[in-house]
Enzyme design. Sequence first.
Site, mmCIF file in Angstrom:
data_model
loop_
_atom_site.group_PDB
_atom_site.id
_atom_site.type_symbol
_atom_site.label_atom_id
_atom_site.label_comp_id
_atom_site.label_asym_id
_atom_site.label_seq_id
_atom_site.Cartn_x
_atom_site.Cartn_y
_atom_site.Cartn_z
ATOM 1 C CE LYS A 1 -10.145 -75.102 -3.332
ATOM 2 N NZ LYS A 1 -8.812 -74.562 -3.067
HETATM 3 C C1 LIG Z 1 -11.213 -70.049 -6.835
HETATM 4 C C2 LIG Z 1 -10.301 -71.163 -7.264
HETATM 5 N N1 LIG Z 1 -10.415 -71.645 -8.508
HETATM 6 C C3 LIG Z 1 -9.644 -72.651 -8.950
HETATM 7 C C4 LIG Z 1 -8.686 -73.221 -8.145
HETATM 8 C C5 LIG Z 1 -7.814 -74.300 -8.697
HETATM 9 O O1 LIG Z 1 -7.997 -75.510 -8.054
HETATM 10 P P1 LIG Z 1 -6.982 -76.709 -8.285
HETATM 11 O O2 LIG Z 1 -5.822 -76.488 -7.361
HETATM 12 O O3 LIG Z 1 -7.781 -77.931 -7.931
HETATM 13 O O4 LIG Z 1 -6.570 -76.688 -9.711
HETATM 14 C C6 LIG Z 1 -8.528 -72.768 -6.837
HETATM 15 C C7 LIG Z 1 -7.518 -73.379 -5.979
HETATM 16 O O5 LIG Z 1 -7.368 -73.193 -4.835
HETATM 17 C C8 LIG Z 1 -9.344 -71.702 -6.387
HETATM 18 O O6 LIG Z 1 -9.223 -71.196 -5.152
#
Ligand SMILES: Cc1ncc(COP(=O)(O)O)c(C=O)c1O
Length: 375
Positions: A181
């Site tokens: 990210k």
């Molecule tokens: C659009 C979106 N929402 C939620 C997430 C979930 O993030 P995390 O891996 O921090 O749980 C991601 C992960 O890449 C994502 O691309």
Amino acid sequence: MKVEFYKHNISQQDIDNVVGVLNSLFLTTGEVVSEFEGRFSRYLGCGYTVGVTSCTAALHLSLLACGIGAGDEVITTPMTFIASANSVLFTGARPVFIEVEPETGNINADLIEDAITSRTKAILPVHLYGQMCDMRKIREIADKHHLAVIEDAAHAIEAVRDGIRPGQLGDAASFSFYATKNITSGEGGAISTNSEEIAERLKKLRLHGMSKGAADRYSRRYEHWDMEMLGWKYNMSNIQAALLLNQLENIEKRWQRREQICRMYEEAFKKDSGITCLKVLPNSKSARHLFTILVPPKRRDSIMGQLQERGIGVAVNFRAIHLLTFYRQTFGYKRGSFPIAEKIGDSTITLPLYPKLSNEEVQYVIKVVKEVTTN
Ligand SMILES: Cc1ncc(COP(=O)(O)O)c(C=O)c1O
């Protein structure tokens, strides 16, 4: 040449900040997390931030804090990572997908009202790749029908649309600090909200529903705690927060390099009939999290294979999630349910995008993409 799909930007300052925590007494949720939460709220122009272990956890807790549970429906998009819809399922509610806009891949706000039933309790828009959804319209619909708005802002920390940033119109916005990210603690997440009540509930929900966190229990004389509700174990640690502090300070500088790279890609591909770029809308600042191109669906996988053979790291963000086995089997979705989302999902390739990418590497990616798409 080898061009990695992603390289992080952890600086010596970030490492020193982590070492500072490791040399301190307190590794779990404490002052450094509070410091990060305060700075993140100020950056976003939001009242409150609650640090957690992932964006998935952030979404799950936001839904719970807004009272979403078994039997409820939450309107969302099939063009996203599975975390957006899975978090709805964790609460016992049902994700109801609607079609997306062809130009951005974002949920089509004009279709939301048709999907509202007596069970609908929330709208969960996802600001895909960094372009924000139409939050003004979504808020208006939500207010009219008394629904909560839970933003998935995993891609959208730096984003602005019509003067609005994530977390400003939604009841809560969830962010990700996952390894790839725009700012990262390897794994991590946060929720921002303007509601003190939601923030207080989130702070309890992230730690088993306990009335006091470790810092309250141990920093002074021992204090008894109570369990006031059923919560989860999703609290951000001081180590994660220490990694993020300085990245947040430099976030705009890093964003500028992302913007520069995206413009190089867009300029290079604009005359190519075989390559389409999704749009950044007027009156918007995209967080420029992912740079995706659309190529003819029949050739997508072979183009990806050729890019990888020439040393370029690529990914697919995302195949439409209603077509994944679990969603098909559980909810009966099939091909044709959401043709625009499916078309994007079948055509999309994500190219390398990160501040460390050199101009030479960007030019190499452009050259190879052009060669393999015209062959
Ligand atoms: C659009 C979106 N929402 C939620 C997430 C979930 O993030 P995390 O891996 O921090 O749980 C991601 C992960 O890449 C994502 O691309």
